[in-house]
Design an enzyme around this catalytic site. Structure first.
Site, PDB file in Angstrom:
ATOM      1  N   ARG A   1      49.054  40.446  55.113  1.00 26.33           N
ATOM      2  CA  ARG A   1      48.782  39.685  53.879  1.00 26.33           C
ATOM      3  C   ARG A   1      48.804  38.182  54.151  1.00 26.33           C
ATOM      4  O   ARG A   1      48.061  37.419  53.528  1.00 26.33           O
ATOM      5  CB  ARG A   1      49.757  40.072  52.756  1.00 26.33           C
TER       6      ARG A   1
ATOM      7  N   TYR B   1      31.394  25.498  36.572  1.00 25.38           N
ATOM      8  CA  TYR B   1      31.260  26.956  36.583  1.00 25.38           C
ATOM      9  C   TYR B   1      32.060  27.538  35.421  1.00 25.38           C
ATOM     10  O   TYR B   1      33.272  27.347  35.336  1.00 25.38           O
ATOM     11  CB  TYR B   1      31.734  27.514  37.923  1.00 25.38           C
TER      12      TYR B   1
ATOM     13  N   ASP C   1      34.697  21.537  44.060  1.00 27.14           N
ATOM     14  CA  ASP C   1      33.953  22.794  44.195  1.00 27.14           C
ATOM     15  C   ASP C   1      32.580  22.407  44.734  1.00 27.14           C
ATOM     16  O   ASP C   1      31.737  21.872  44.001  1.00 27.14           O
ATOM     17  CB  ASP C   1      33.857  23.497  42.831  1.00 27.14           C
TER      18      ASP C   1
ATOM     19  N   LYS D   1      28.454  32.700  47.769  1.00 29.67           N
ATOM     20  CA  LYS D   1      27.117  32.130  47.554  1.00 29.67           C
ATOM     21  C   LYS D   1      26.479  31.752  48.898  1.00 29.67           C
ATOM     22  O   LYS D   1      26.228  32.622  49.705  1.00 29.67           O
ATOM     23  CB  LYS D   1      27.209  30.950  46.590  1.00 29.67           C
TER      24      LYS D   1
HETATM   25  C1  LIG Z   1      30.146  26.923  41.434  1.00 32.74           C
HETATM   26  C2  LIG Z   1      30.967  28.171  41.444  1.00 32.74           C
HETATM   27  N1  LIG Z   1      32.285  28.062  41.646  1.00 32.74           N
HETATM   28  C3  LIG Z   1      33.073  29.170  41.669  1.00 32.74           C
HETATM   29  C4  LIG Z   1      32.554  30.426  41.453  1.00 32.74           C
HETATM   30  C5  LIG Z   1      33.455  31.636  41.478  1.00 32.74           C
HETATM   31  O1  LIG Z   1      33.286  32.275  42.689  1.00 32.74           O
HETATM   32  P1  LIG Z   1      33.474  33.872  42.891  1.00 32.74           P
HETATM   33  O2  LIG Z   1      32.457  34.545  42.041  1.00 32.74           O
HETATM   34  O3  LIG Z   1      33.268  34.027  44.358  1.00 32.74           O
HETATM   35  O4  LIG Z   1      34.868  34.191  42.477  1.00 32.74           O
HETATM   36  C6  LIG Z   1      31.190  30.574  41.240  1.00 32.74           C
HETATM   37  C7  LIG Z   1      30.615  31.920  40.993  1.00 32.74           C
HETATM   38  O5  LIG Z   1      29.542  32.054  40.442  1.00 32.74           O
HETATM   39  C8  LIG Z   1      30.377  29.416  41.238  1.00 32.74           C
HETATM   40  O6  LIG Z   1      29.050  29.498  41.018  1.00 32.74           O
END
Ligand SMILES: Cc1ncc(COP(=O)(O)O)c(C=O)c1O
Length: 379
Positions: A52, A104, A177, A202
């Protein structure tokens, strides 16, 4: 004479050039062990005890992300959300954070719920405005400024260097992000950020077959140690095979992102001239409000994400989405296949997204095929 540092595209293609010492294999094995041998004197000198906290399959993808982001260390997580949550869980309870109004949506919703429960105090601001950020950032009180740039799904741009100056002057950390920008186009740590996060689901993975997240730190400091503990303590870890797939995906990160950028630009320019399109939101277009900042902090392209607003409102946008054949009507982004989505249906009430907006994730298909499909669907 010092050797010239390798271009990050070379580092990515060769996954840092590591080989398996025992076999000479140019692809490292997937380690599935959940437990590791103790030394006879009860120590763990090889550095790993239990799966873990320690996973040998993470070493190479984490090291590659660290190299691409020019950071000090990285951690993989079970998802982008788990990576982001680990940052917020590592702040003292009740901390004040500043986050973008446009970001997001699931993370914004999660942060708002954390604030409703009193675990955080959150202010959501227009992150394209440094004045709005300055007004919301309280010296000695704000612990963290969260940035997403380009921000989903309006692709608004935040000036990372200027925002970091404001945050740091107030004693706050900056986390970015950078999912849409990818390390190919932007390296937030070199612009002053403290942490960079990816939904590795992504572009980093790029094939719509792994959910994963990553964090990279500028410094291995006390806050980073808290994040290391949060991953192991909360237990949001990635499987070994997913870590291997992620590394495999990252080997083609550069050509995928470079092609997606070129195609997105062509699609944006073509659709901007389409009479059925009200507006194209793409940081690469000179009239896009954040274009100048984007041109400064994104190198080599403006990303593979854009949105269009369809004339005729929500019904026209949904009807357009219904008619595409090559584009796939699906959520997510950053894969080799192009995806299109009516975003307001996903985000629901309270979303800042116009109802006539379609979000486009440009893949690596032939751009003219993609344009022809969209133009037919627009009617
Ligand atoms: C810009 C962005 N940040 C974070 C996330 C969250 O990521 P995850 O779906 O891998 O948990 C996403 C998912 O669509 C995203 O587009």
């Amino acid at each position: 004479m010092a050797a010239k540092p390798l271009h990050p595209a070379t580092l990515a293609a060769q996954a840092l050039g590591w080989i398996d010492e025992q076999t000479g294999a140019v692809v490292l094995p997937v380690h599935t062990a959940t437990t590791f041998l103790r030394d006879p004197d009860n120590q763990y000198r090889r550095g790993r005890g239990y799966g873990r906290a320690d996973n040998a399959t993470y070493d190479q993808p984490e090291a590659l992300i660290t190299a691409l982001e020019e950071g000090a260390a990285s951690l993989l997580f079970a998802s982008g959300m788990a990576a982001a949550a680990a940052v917020f869980h590592s702040l003292p309870a009740g901390s004040h954070i500043v986050a973008p109004r446009v970001m997001y949506w699931a993370l914004r919703r999660w942060l708002a719920a954390q604030a409703d429960d009193g675990r955080l105090a959150a202010d959501f601001v227009d992150m394209t405005s440094l004045d709005a950020l300055r007004a919301a950032t309280v010296p000695g009180h704000t612990r963290l400024v969260w940035i997403e740039t380009p921000a989903n799904p309006l692709w608004s741009i935040t000036d990372i260097a200027a925002a970091a100056e404001i945050a740091h002057a107030a004693g706050a950390l900056v986390a970015v992000d950078s999912t849409a920008a990818t390390p190919v186009l932007t390296r937030p740590l070199s612009l002053g950020a403290d942490i960079v996060m990816h939904s590795a689901t992504k572009y980093l993975n790029g094939h719509s077959d792994v959910i994963a997240g990553s964090l990279t730190t500028a410094r291995k400091d006390e806050f980073w140690q808290r994040i290391v503990m949060a991953r192991s303590g909360d237990g949001a870890i990635l499987g070994s095979f997913e870590a291997y797939l992620l590394l495999r995906g990252m080997r083609t990160l550069y050509p995928r992102v470079e092609r997606a950028c070129r195609s997105a630009m062509k699609i944006a320019e073509t659709l901007a001239a389409n009479p059925r399109v009200l507006e194209v939101l793409y940081p690469g277009l000179p009239r896009f409000p954040g274009h100048t900042v984007a041109a400064r902090q994104m190198q080599g392209g403006f990303g593979g994400m854009l949105s269009i607003r369809v004339k005729g409102g929500e019904a026209a946008a949904i009807a357009t989405a219904a008619r595409v054949e090559i584009w796939k009507r699906a959520t997510s982004l950053g894969g080799v296949e192009s995806l299109l989505e009516h975003r307001a249906s996903i985000e629901g009430a309270g979303s800042p997204v116009p109802p006539d907006l379609l979000r486009l994730s440009v893949g690596i298909e032939d751009p003219d095929d993609l344009i022809a499909d969209l133009e037919t669907a627009l009617g």
